[in-house]
Design an enzyme around this catalytic site. Structure first.
Site, mmCIF file in Angstrom:
data_model
loop_
_atom_site.group_PDB
_atom_site.id
_atom_site.type_symbol
_atom_site.label_atom_id
_atom_site.label_comp_id
_atom_site.label_asym_id
_atom_site.label_seq_id
_atom_site.Cartn_x
_atom_site.Cartn_y
_atom_site.Cartn_z
ATOM 1 N N SER A 185 0.837 -1.201 0.000
ATOM 2 C CA SER A 185 0.000 0.000 0.000
ATOM 3 C C SER A 185 0.869 1.246 0.000
ATOM 4 O O SER A 185 0.353 2.347 -0.064
ATOM 5 C CB SER A 185 -0.927 -0.008 1.209
ATOM 6 O OG SER A 185 -0.168 0.006 2.389
ATOM 7 N N HIS A 192 -2.183 -3.299 -5.628
ATOM 8 C CA HIS A 192 -2.641 -2.929 -4.289
ATOM 9 C C HIS A 192 -4.128 -3.270 -4.146
ATOM 10 O O HIS A 192 -4.983 -2.605 -4.712
ATOM 11 C CB HIS A 192 -2.388 -1.422 -4.087
ATOM 12 C CG HIS A 192 -2.842 -0.904 -2.768
ATOM 13 N ND1 HIS A 192 -3.110 0.423 -2.541
ATOM 14 C CD2 HIS A 192 -3.077 -1.533 -1.583
ATOM 15 C CE1 HIS A 192 -3.487 0.592 -1.292
ATOM 16 N NE2 HIS A 192 -3.478 -0.575 -0.693
ATOM 17 N N GLU A 252 -5.716 -1.132 -7.179
ATOM 18 C CA GLU A 252 -4.837 -0.027 -7.584
ATOM 19 C C GLU A 252 -3.526 -0.648 -8.082
ATOM 20 O O GLU A 252 -2.726 -1.124 -7.281
ATOM 21 C CB GLU A 252 -4.594 0.894 -6.373
ATOM 22 C CG GLU A 252 -3.863 2.173 -6.698
ATOM 23 C CD GLU A 252 -3.594 3.029 -5.450
ATOM 24 O OE1 GLU A 252 -3.372 2.461 -4.357
ATOM 25 O OE2 GLU A 252 -3.596 4.263 -5.575
ATOM 26 N N ASN A 278 -3.727 6.220 -0.890
ATOM 27 C CA ASN A 278 -3.208 6.497 0.449
ATOM 28 C C ASN A 278 -2.494 7.837 0.535
ATOM 29 O O ASN A 278 -2.412 8.433 1.603
ATOM 30 C CB ASN A 278 -2.301 5.357 0.915
ATOM 31 C CG ASN A 278 -3.128 4.161 1.347
ATOM 32 O OD1 ASN A 278 -4.342 4.264 1.508
ATOM 33 N ND2 ASN A 278 -2.495 3.020 1.521
#
Ligand code: 3HC
Length: 706
Positions: free
Chosen positions: A414, A435, A447, A485
């Site tokens: 991540s 991800h 992702e 993130n």
């Protein structure tokens, strides 16, 4: 090239049956040429003395995918759907719709107006308009309700379900289902009906399933879902329309539905959901990719790590029929991982979302191992161990030794640097980030993170793999936090500053929930556990990339963990807990007062509007930087990331769409004011400034003056 009405609906006659073939790529939607073509061809068939019955079928094994969504919001040309439906309903010759592929939305509504429908067993039918912020506006709420009754109609239309042809037959929506070519069955069926003679049934006149409906079901449905549907228009209007089908005469019911459809069409939530529909499809496309690049076929997947993420990824693969080799470092970890996978499946069987046979098939596709050489014939290997660069690099070096040439080597990280992980191999072109979001078997977002050296084939393959396993893939560039993130950090930081200034975890969570998020950020953090974030921050502090003494550093999260409050699992975090019930905790309030005092901040009342503007403004400002740096290919990819991975309310279209609807100029004013007040973390993104100066949207299109 524009398609003519004659080409959009072809006309053939097989003996005494006219065959109207809708051929309007890509999905035979009800666009203007197709509607015009249907009117012309129905007239032709009606007038053709050699024709005794009419079959309507779609080309390329698809029936009709509904209204042409691209026409929404534009001036309407050509005949209305209702004109075609009336012709089919009033025809002296029996009209049979032959459904293969999908009959969705306006496509099913077209078919429901015909007296008869036959379908291929693989066909799917449904009224999914609710997913676009709409309701069935072509008579679907009236005709379907009159066939299946209000309870089933509420379930099918409110959930936008696609059902099988067999289920359609069971419910009375389909007259006959065939495993063979649907055209042959439809012709035979039509001939038999012509032989038998009219009058032919009119669904809209049926009353057997709606007479005597208990009106309380509508009230109960509205009340039970009021919270879930907050901010949306369509679900409430759908209930109204289904009620109208039970209480009004046919023509009045249709008029009621037409009006309700117009209300939905004008609602901002419709624009947002249609935006997301196209954004989701656009996200799968890779800019600059040569047409000659083909994704590699993925027939077998290796997964390293049988923890929560690895197990969830394995479930996603086997649910899509892909065999998986699941590898762990120790037998205990492997057993624990498989036990968790099995218990997840047991829950699905208990809930009825999967049959035991489906689960047995899925589990039969998982092979477990402790030996890396068992990954030798995998087309794709996904490493899903915990976030530790040294361990990940060690694993990739081993994969480089055992995996076949050309296998894709993916890391489920991540945050970590894909290029550094790739550097552990001699084939960085085959290395990429995938991800997944937890729980990986449920969450839709994938992702994919391209490294500097990831090859076009590798990128194309993981994007196609995402679709293969039912995910919504988005392509991101390699930077700290990627798209999702990195923006989440901006969002979290602003929320923490708001706390120091006077907000509380519950006032922020309430503002976010009222905005439409399923849960506020602090409740979510408590649920996930606070220790992992703490350890990551400590790691960054030790590495010198984070300065806990910087004036902008917000120490509450550290103080909370240092007080032994690890979130819901330890009974306290940002809130205190009785089981799962969270209540605000004066102890956290007192920690905040101490921090504010130390920083010289006078705490104040902060309203919901400021909370939302600050949190979303910070996110969008970061989003614009992400876009400018080409970490995201397009603004709509950021919206897809947030809608499918972070609970951003779909009816608001995603953060970038929200900003555009609000007005980029207004947002820039907020950003500039915050920049003046709070300093560098609010430095306006260059891209927003450029867009506002040139009066263009994220895509560079000119914004029309209001
Ligand atoms: N109108 C216009 N374009 C459409 C469309 C529609 N109804 N449905 C799909 N498309 C386009 C997509 O944007 C995509 O275009 P692109 O190639 O340029 O990206 C292309 O068709 C192929 O679509 P998919 O990639 O989704 O193809 P799949 O084969 O994976 O799926 C499908 C096919 C199941 C039909 C899926 O496209 C779908 O679910 N479509 C929407 C169905 C729907 O919601 N219908 C209701 C419309 S509203 C309505 O009917 C109102 C009425 O009540 C009056």
């Amino acid at each position: 090239m524009s398609i003519t009405a004659e080409d959009a609906v072809r006309y053939d006659v097989r003996d005494d049956v006219a065959i109207l073939t809708i051929d309007f790529p890509p999905v035979n939607a009800l666009g203007a040429p197709m509607r015009e073509g249907m009117v012309q061809r129905l007239r032709q068939a009606e007038a053709d003395a050699a024709v005794r019955a009419i079959v309507v079928i779609g080309a390329n094994d698809r029936f009709v995918a509904g209204a042409d969504i691209r026409e929404f919001g534009k001036a309407k040309k050509g005949p209305e759907l209702v004109e075609i439906q009336t012709m089919m309903e009033e025809s002296r010759k029996p009209v049979v719709c032959a459904i293969d592929g999908h009959a969705l939305g306006g496509g099913l509504e077209l078919a429901l107006a015909a007296p008869f429908r036959v379908a291929a067993s693989r066909a799917k039918i449904g009224l999914p308009e609710v997913n676009l912020g709409l309701l069935p506006g072509g008579g679907g709420s009236q005709r379907l309700t009159r066939i299946v009754g209000p309870e089933v109609a509420l379930d099918l239309i409110l959930e936008g379900k696609h059902i099988s042809a067999a289920k359609g037959k069971e419910l009375g929506l389909i007259d006959e289902v065939t495993d063979g070519p649907v055209i042959d069955t439809a012709i035979a069926f039509a001939r038999a009906k012509a032989q038998h003679g009219g009058p032919f049934p009119k669904t809209i006149e049926r009353t057997d399933k709606v007479a005597g409906t208990d009106p309380s079901i509508f009230k109960t449905t509205r009340e039970a879902n009021a919270k879930k549907w907050q901010g949306m228009v369509a679900p409430f209007k759908i209930v109204d329309c289904i009620e109208a089908a039970c209480t009004l005469a046919p023509r009045e019911g249709l008029a009621f539905e037409k009006e309700a459809f117009q209300v939905c069409l004008q609602a901002p939530s419709r624009a947002a959901q249609v935006h997301l529909f196209f954004a989701e499809r656009q996200a799968a496309k890779i800019e600059g990719l040569s047409a000659s690049v083909e994704p590699k076929p993925i027939r077998k997947v290796g997964i390293i790590g049988a923890g929560t993420m690895g197990g969830g990824i394995a479930m996603s693969c086997v649910n899509a029929g892909l065999p998986v080799v699941l590898l762990e470092a120790a037998p205990d970890a492997l057993d624990a991982g498989m036990a968790k996978v099995k218990s997840n499946y047991e829950i699905s069987v208990k809930r009825g979302s999967r049959s035991q046979a489906q689960v047995d098939k899925a589990l039969g596709l998982i092979t477990t191992t402790l030996d890396y050489t068992d990954l030798a014939d995998c087309d794709l290997v996904i490493e899903a161990v915990f976030e530790n660069m040294a361990i990940k690099k060690e694993i990739f070096a081993k994969l480089d030794e055992v995996c076949k040439p050309g296998a894709i080597l993916a890391t489920n990280t991540s945050a970590l640097d894909i290029d550094e992980i790739a550097s552990a191999t001699k084939r960085p072109e085959d290395v990429i980030g995938t991800h997944f979001f937890s729980p990986a078997n449920v969450m839709k977002l994938l992702e994919n993170v391209r490294g500097t050296k990831s090859s076009p084939e590798t990128i194309a393959t993981v994007m196609a793999f995402g679709k293969q396993v039912g995910k919504v893939p988005v392509l991101a560039g390699n930077c700290e936090g990627f798209i999702g993130n990195r923006m989440l950090r901006a969002y979290g930081t602003e929320a923490e500053h708001l706390l120091e200034e006077g907000a509380t975890p519950s006032s922020i969570d309430k503002a976010l929930k009222d905005f439409g998020f399923p849960m506020g950020i602090f409740l979510m953090r408590d649920m996930s556990g606070l220790d992992v974030g703490y350890r990551m921050r400590q790691g960054r502090i030790e590495a010198g990339t984070l300065d806990p003494n910087a004036p902008d550093y917000t120490p509450l999260a550290d103080r909370i963990v240092e007080a032994g409050r690890l979130g819901q699992k330890s009974g306290a975090g940002y809130y205190k807990y009785e089981g799962r019930d969270a209540t605000p905790d004066p102890e956290v309030e007192s920690m905040l007062k101490t921090i504010a005092k130390k920083k010289g901040i006078t705490r104040r009342e902060i309203g919901e509007e400021e909370i939302v503007n600050r949190i979303l403004g910070a996110m969008v400002n970061e989003g614009a930087k992400i876009l400018d740096e080409r970490v995201a290919q397009r603004a709509s990819d950021i919206d897809v990331t947030y809608a499918f991975g972070y609970g951003f309310p779909k009816y608001r279209g995603g953060p970038m769409f929200w900003a555009q609807q609000k007005g980029l100029d207004k947002l820039l004013e907020i950003i500039r004011a915050n920049h003046a007040r709070y300093g560098d973390r609010w430095k306006p993104a260059k891209l927003i400034e450029e867009r506002v100066a040139s009066r263009t949207d994220w895509n560079g299109a000119t914004i029309e003056a209001a």
